[in-house]
Design an enzyme around this catalytic site. Structure first.
Site, PDB file in Angstrom:
ATOM      1  N   LEU A  80       0.808  -1.215   0.000  1.00 57.42           N
ATOM      2  CA  LEU A  80       0.000   0.000   0.000  1.00 57.42           C
ATOM      3  C   LEU A  80       0.844   1.270   0.000  1.00 57.42           C
ATOM      4  CD1 LEU A  80      -2.762  -0.947   2.606  1.00 57.42           C
ATOM      5  CD2 LEU A  80      -2.995  -0.858   0.126  1.00 57.42           C
ATOM      6  N   SER A  81       2.154   1.127  -0.050  1.00 53.36           N
ATOM      7  CA  SER A  81       3.061   2.248   0.198  1.00 53.36           C
ATOM      8  C   SER A  81       2.939   3.384  -0.812  1.00 53.36           C
ATOM      9  CB  SER A  81       4.504   1.741   0.207  1.00 53.36           C
ATOM     10  OG  SER A  81       5.414   2.820   0.290  1.00 53.36           O
TER      11      SER A  81
END
Length: 333
Positions: A80-81
């Site tokens: 999800l970075s």
């Protein structure tokens, strides 16, 4: 101009940030919360690869990589970075390769930031270990492999938490102070999420360097508040040393709040989803489920208990992260 100020302004940068990013009033949300005037600092509107203040940090970090002759950016985090997505995007813009290390096992589907990172052509590997720290060894292994092929890697720490990144956020403090002065806005408090702590470190350092008139309240989204506080202090000290400043961030009033992480980092919380929905309905501003949604949930909860009553204005730092809204892990609220 003092020595540290000269060195700060002399740092190489890519100039990807159209300063200042907007400062938007949120009167309907302020009224709904029966609180002080709420303003959003819109780093989510930085016009590079879905924006976010990870781009602000990489404006300095990637400039340093280019100055050192790197041809490959190496970094990592979770799927999800925002930092990973922004790194892969800026690598493409600057003609660099990108090598990404994600913790855990490969995802069955690439969604949100992960999908964008794939689209950008990054070379990706997973550690196979659910421990976030497994990325750190993976970065060193990737850099060693790249060097063995005669190429020149530049390693950016997990999540982008490094002193240069914090200095970019310190510059954002100066930008915001000038913006507030021009608009006649007087924040008594700045609210933000804290994960890897580079943003908080930079805002602490900037507040100390430029004598900002506000206190800072952060809501941790990934680790205990005590750890986030210690990490922010360490990064702020390292950042100050880079520009030769002996300023002490202990002069800045700040607090990191526990209690709003939910089931874990990157896992949407019920309170966070409610805060995202309420903000969207009131102001058509979309927060994200990993960082800003949880920070807004914290702000709303504390406001309901009577906090922030003495502040004329509250500034909420919108750090970005909108691609995370488009994943199966984000349920409608």
């Amino acid at each position: 101009m003092t020595g540290w100020a000269t060195r700060l302004d002399a740092l190489p940068r890519l100039s990807l940030i159209p300063e200042p990013t907007p400062l938007h009033a949120a009167p309907r949300l302020s009224a709904a919360l029966d609180g002080p005037r709420l303003w959003f600092k819109r780093d989510d509107l930085i016009p590079v690869a879905f924006g976010g203040n990870k781009v602000r940090a990489l404006d300095l970090v990637v400039a340093d990589a280019l100055a050192k002759g790197a041809d490959t950016l190496v970094t990592g985090a979770g799927v999800l970075s925002n930092h990973v997505r922004a790194t892969a995007a800026i690598a493409s813009l600057e003609g660099l390769a990108s090598r990404i290390v994600y913790w855990g096992a490969p995802s069955p589907r690439a969604e949100g930031n992960h999908r964008l990172t794939v689209m950008l052509g990054a070379v990706i590997r997973f550690t196979g270990d659910a421990d976030r720290a497994s990325v750190d060894a993976g970065l060193e292994q990737a850099a060693s492999d790249i060097r063995s092929r005669g190429r020149r890697p530049y390693v950016i720490p997990r999540g982008g938490a490094c002193p240069l990144a914090a200095l970019a956020h310190a510059l954002a403090v100066r930008e915001t102070m000038a913006q507030c002065a021009a608009l006649g806005v007087s924040p008594g408090c700045v609210v933000m999420p804290v994960g890897g702590a580079a943003t908080l470190a930079g805002w602490l350092l900037g507040a100390a360097l430029f004598a900002a008139p506000w206190r800072i309240e952060a809501f941790t989204v990934s680790r205990p508040a005590s750890e986030a506080t210690a990490q922010a202090r360490r990064l702020a000290a390292a950042s100050a040393a880079l520009i030769g400043s002996d300023v002490n961030v202990d002069s800045v009033a700040f607090r990191v709040h526990d209690g709003f992480i939910g089931a874990g980092y990157g896992v949407p919380s019920r309170e966070g989803q409610e805060a995202i929905g309420a903000t969207a309905r009131a102001q058509a501003i979309f927060l994200d489920p990993v960082y800003t949604g949880k920070a807004m949930a914290g702000y709303c909860a504390l406001r309901a208990r009577g906090a922030y009553a003495s502040a004329d204005d509250v500034l909420f730092l919108h750090t970005g992260g909108s691609p995370a809204l488009f994943t199966t892990g984000m349920e409608a609220s």
